[in-house]
Scaffold this motif. Structure first.
Motif, PDB file in Angstrom:
ATOM      1  N   ARG A  12     -23.315 -17.811 -29.385  1.00 51.21           N
ATOM      2  CA  ARG A  12     -23.049 -19.056 -28.657  1.00 51.21           C
ATOM      3  C   ARG A  12     -22.591 -20.145 -29.627  1.00 51.21           C
ATOM      4  O   ARG A  12     -21.653 -20.894 -29.337  1.00 51.21           O
ATOM      5  CB  ARG A  12     -24.319 -19.481 -27.918  1.00 51.21           C
ATOM      6  CG  ARG A  12     -24.259 -20.856 -27.265  1.00 51.21           C
ATOM      7  CD  ARG A  12     -23.427 -20.871 -26.003  1.00 51.21           C
ATOM      8  NE  ARG A  12     -23.502 -22.173 -25.354  1.00 51.21           N
ATOM      9  CZ  ARG A  12     -24.414 -22.491 -24.434  1.00 51.21           C
ATOM     10  NH1 ARG A  12     -25.314 -21.584 -24.038  1.00 51.21           N
ATOM     11  NH2 ARG A  12     -24.426 -23.694 -23.898  1.00 51.21           N
ATOM     12  N   CYS A  13     -23.240 -20.223 -30.779  1.00 56.65           N
ATOM     13  CA  CYS A  13     -22.854 -21.215 -31.787  1.00 56.65           C
ATOM     14  C   CYS A  13     -21.441 -20.956 -32.293  1.00 56.65           C
ATOM     15  O   CYS A  13     -20.633 -21.888 -32.444  1.00 56.65           O
ATOM     16  CB  CYS A  13     -23.839 -21.198 -32.950  1.00 56.65           C
ATOM     17  SG  CYS A  13     -25.479 -21.822 -32.568  1.00 56.65           S
ATOM     18  N   VAL A  34     -27.850 -16.293 -29.711  1.00 51.69           N
ATOM     19  CA  VAL A  34     -27.797 -17.697 -30.140  1.00 51.69           C
ATOM     20  C   VAL A  34     -26.667 -17.900 -31.144  1.00 51.69           C
ATOM     21  O   VAL A  34     -25.886 -18.851 -31.046  1.00 51.69           O
ATOM     22  CB  VAL A  34     -29.147 -18.139 -30.738  1.00 51.69           C
ATOM     23  CG1 VAL A  34     -29.045 -19.562 -31.291  1.00 51.69           C
ATOM     24  CG2 VAL A  34     -30.245 -18.071 -29.683  1.00 51.69           C
ATOM     25  N   PHE A  46     -30.473 -23.174 -25.363  1.00 46.88           N
ATOM     26  CA  PHE A  46     -29.404 -23.000 -26.346  1.00 46.88           C
ATOM     27  C   PHE A  46     -28.963 -24.351 -26.898  1.00 46.88           C
ATOM     28  O   PHE A  46     -28.766 -24.515 -28.097  1.00 46.88           O
ATOM     29  CB  PHE A  46     -28.210 -22.289 -25.713  1.00 46.88           C
ATOM     30  CG  PHE A  46     -28.384 -20.804 -25.576  1.00 46.88           C
ATOM     31  CD1 PHE A  46     -28.110 -19.954 -26.634  1.00 46.88           C
ATOM     32  CD2 PHE A  46     -28.820 -20.256 -24.387  1.00 46.88           C
ATOM     33  CE1 PHE A  46     -28.266 -18.580 -26.510  1.00 46.88           C
ATOM     34  CE2 PHE A  46     -28.982 -18.886 -24.245  1.00 46.88           C
ATOM     35  CZ  PHE A  46     -28.707 -18.050 -25.304  1.00 46.88           C
TER      36      PHE A  46
END
Length: 256
Positions: free
Chosen positions: A136-137, A133, A59
């Motif tokens: 998470r960003c 993803v 990540f």
């Protein structure tokens, strides 16, 4: 149904003798082959693909490849305000694209029937990577949604309960567009890359029109979506006879 099967077995099979079964007939062919993979149930195939896609994924490394958002300015909100003028024209698209982007891309090629099933399955695996993803960003960057700063935005759909940057719709739609561009370029039919990218940008911009994103959220999302496709494509091409590699080759064959 169980009671019915008990009765049916009695009437069809009767007494079952195991005399004809030999030790040699007990071997079941398994291993790394398309034949073995395609026999798995869809949800099992998805799990196998996901474990391969996520194996070795970082990540932090992926996040380092997209720029952090610039501080918000009045100009960001001016763009949101102007985009709102399109709400009446884009309303049907906005609602449909909340849950279904693929139908819009499917209008660019003959996605009906089973002709492109492996392509769709590959894209589904790509999207299952995109979602964690991008979330998470969003958590790491923590950018406020437009209505959290300016209630006058008054979005026409409910504002999602996570950060604004990058736009998930931009990530996912550009990942789809990148995949379709690649497959069509490798194929013998029409090249749909430009139209697919234009569709991805329209889908992403519709989220600005709806009042839940800034245009700059889309810029970051485009970068991330394309990089996630390139990551999955590289992984598929770097190994032989893995489920992802086999699926990728079958998807390519659909375009040739």
């Amino acid at each position: 149904m169980s009671d019915a099967l008990i009765a049916a077995r009695g009437g069809v099979v009767g007494y079952w003798s195991t005399d004809d079964i030999t030790d040699g007939s007990l071997a079941i062919k398994t291993g790394k082959s398309w034949s073995a993979f395609r026999k798995l149930a869809p949800e099992v195939r998805a799990g196998v693909l996901d474990s391969e896609v996520m194996d070795g994924f970082s990540f932090d490394r992926m996040m380092s490849k997209i720029p952090a958002p610039d501080p918000l300015t009045r100009q960001d909100f001016e763009k949101v305000r102007r985009a709102a003028d399109l709400r009446a024209d884009r309303l049907n698209e906005i609602y449909a694209q909340q849950k279904d982007m693929m139908s819009f891309f499917g209008a660019l090629f003959n996605a009906s029937g089973a002709r492109f099933d492996r392509t769709i399955e590959f894209i589904d695996a790509l999207l299952r990577l995109c979602i964690p993803v991008e979330m998470r960003c969003k958590y790491e960057f923590g950018r406020a949604r437009p209505v959290e700063i300016a209630p006058e935005v008054m979005p026409i759909i409910q504002t999602p309960g996570h950060g604004s940057y990058p736009s998930g719709h931009a990530v996912e739609s550009m990942a789809i567009a990148s995949a379709l561009e690649h497959f069509s370029e490798e194929g013998s039919g029409p090249k749909i890359g430009p139209a697919a990218r234009a569709m991805a940008r329209r889908i992403a911009f519709n989220r600005v029109v709806a009042g839940v994103h800034y245009e700059s959220d889309n810029a970051g999302g485009e970068i991330l979506g394309e990089k996630l496709f390139k990551y999955v494509r590289k992984k598929a091409k770097s190994a032989d006879d893995t489920p992802l590699a086999l699926l990728y080759e079958k998807a390519l064959e659909e375009w040739r």
